[in-house]
Scaffold this motif. Structure first.
Motif, short mmCIF file in Angstrom:
data_model
loop_
_atom_site.label_atom_id
_atom_site.label_comp_id
_atom_site.label_asym_id
_atom_site.label_seq_id
_atom_site.Cartn_x
_atom_site.Cartn_y
_atom_site.Cartn_z
N ALA A 1 5.24 37.35 -8.02
CA ALA A 1 5.22 37.26 -9.35
C ALA A 1 4.73 35.57 -9.72
O ALA A 1 5.25 34.73 -9.22
N GLY A 2 3.63 35.66 -10.73
CA GLY A 2 2.87 34.47 -10.66
C GLY A 2 3.66 33.73 -12.23
O GLY A 2 3.31 32.43 -12.19
N ALA B 1 14.40 33.10 -5.06
CA ALA B 1 13.39 32.31 -4.44
C ALA B 1 12.30 32.24 -5.50
O ALA B 1 11.65 30.96 -5.64
N ARG B 2 11.75 33.19 -6.02
CA ARG B 2 10.62 33.08 -7.01
C ARG B 2 10.77 32.29 -8.18
O ARG B 2 9.98 31.53 -8.54
N ALA B 3 11.96 32.58 -8.66
CA ALA B 3 12.50 31.70 -9.88
C ALA B 3 12.55 30.13 -9.56
O ALA B 3 12.09 29.40 -10.57
N VAL B 4 12.99 29.82 -8.45
CA VAL B 4 12.89 28.34 -7.94
C VAL B 4 11.49 28.02 -7.86
O VAL B 4 11.18 26.93 -8.27
N HIS C 1 18.50 29.51 -13.43
CA HIS C 1 19.69 30.65 -14.02
C HIS C 1 19.18 31.29 -15.27
O HIS C 1 19.54 32.26 -15.29
N ARG C 2 18.70 30.44 -16.26
CA ARG C 2 18.38 30.90 -17.51
C ARG C 2 17.22 31.97 -17.33
O ARG C 2 17.22 33.05 -17.90
N ALA D 1 20.44 30.86 2.93
CA ALA D 1 19.37 30.22 2.29
C ALA D 1 18.48 30.95 1.53
O ALA D 1 18.19 32.25 1.81
N VAL D 2 18.01 30.65 0.17
CA VAL D 2 17.15 31.30 -0.35
C VAL D 2 15.64 31.54 0.35
O VAL D 2 15.02 32.59 0.03
#
Length: 339
Positions: free
Chosen positions: A24-25, A67-70, A120-121, A177-178
């Motif tokens: 996801a970009g 992980a991707r959101a981070v 988290h949002r 771990a993420v």
């Protein structure tokens, strides 16, 4: 399509969903990829996948999404961990996301909590709810350097009656771990507890405390409208399995943290009687299957997954399984109860 082909297609869908999450970009792509999680879980249920395996697949997808959101909200010097059911690889669609972070020396904690709130949002917008009890990287309690985490764990085991110590130690014992590969928390909770009998006994008392009873009728013999099998059965099994596993000194640091794996190790080491371990493992799988079936029915109806089973809508067999599982878990819990 044959049964074997359908199962292979369902497994392939898990892999495809995982790759979409990893690739996801931007925020919209991540939201679209997260929207695929529910259909994947429904597909696994349709081919009668074990609820243990469905939960593991769900947790892996949530961890990948986190992980991707981070990555989409980068912050140098921060390592994320998932806690709770996602960390144990036994989450279901109703599960929320609990997190903690280890930060490098010199990284400003306030900046990291703001980063955590932003992540988290984004996850919330993607349908992955934050923990309502605020076990989140957006809170300072869950953001520390490795040295500060070590000092906190030492303080919690030396004074387990203070500062929500048992809750914090339990959360860290379930952490993963993420990033890839998945790794345990850098502070070894088991090692910290090894010489602290008071802390271990308090965790034992918490694990074997009286949980809310699963009631299909109230005190006036009227049928109740809903039951929550997570609160009344699953949480008790999870807590017992974690406690007996932490009591054992011979568990590798990279050992699996799922409840079935912990129960199996406890039986093999003698920390838990074979019959008790088998009883808890069977109850866990049966009730997880009931939870999963209920949640998938809600997803099919385009409703949010939850753990509130409508008693009137369950079959006599399901009610019997729930009642039997609750009785058996209570019997094991009472036999293990710490004074």
């Amino acid at each position: 399509m044959s049964v074997s082909s359908a199962r292979a297609a369902a497994r392939s869908a898990v892999g495809a969903a995982y790759r979409r999450l990893e690739d996801a970009g931007d925020d919209d792509a991540l939201a679209a990829a997260c929207a695929d999680i529910a259909p994947v879980i429904v597909g696994l249920q349709d081919v009668r996948t074990s609820p243990i395996d469905v939960a593991a697949a769900h947790a892996d997808l949530v961890r990948a999404a986190t992980a991707r959101a981070v990555a989409l909200r980068p912050e140098p010097g921060v390592e994320w961990f998932v806690l709770g059911s996602v960390g144990r690889r036994e989450s279901l669609p109703s599960s929320d996301v609990e997190t903690a972070a280890v930060v490098a020396d010199g990284v400003e904690v306030g900046r990291v909590t703001a980063h955590g709130a932003a992540v988290h949002r984004l996850l919330d917008c993607c349908g992955l709810r934050p923990d309502p009890n605020h076990a989140l990287v957006s809170r300072r309690r869950f953001v520390r350097t490795a040295a500060d985490w070590s000092a906190a764990v030492e303080r919690w085991v030396s004074d387990p009656f203070d500062d929500r110590a048992v809750i914090m130690l339990s959360l860290l014992a379930d952490s993963t771990a993420v990033g890839t590969p998945a790794a345990p928390f850098p502070v070894d909770v088991r090692a910290a507890l090894s010489d602290e009998d008071r802390a271990r006994r308090l965790m034992g008392r918490e694990a074997t405390r009286e949980y809310p009873r699963l009631r299909l009728r109230d005190s006036h013999f009227r049928r109740v409208t809903t039951v929550d099998p997570k609160v009344t059965v699953i949480s008790a099994i999870v807590s017992i399995a974690r406690w007996v596993d932490l009591e054992s000194a011979d568990v590798p640091s990279d050992a699996g943290r799922s409840t079935p794996e912990r129960l199996s190790r406890a039986a093999a080491s003698g920390a838990l009687a074979d019959d008790d371990a088998r009883t808890l493992a069977d109850a866990f799988e049966q009730v997880q299957r009931i939870r999963l079936s209920h949640q998938v029915d809600r997803l099919r109806a385009s409703r949010p997954a939850d753990d509130l089973l409508p008693v009137a809508g369950t079959t006599p067999v399901t009610r019997s399984v729930l009642a039997s599982a609750a009785r058996e878990v209570t019997a094991v819990r009472r036999g293990l109860a710490m004074t």
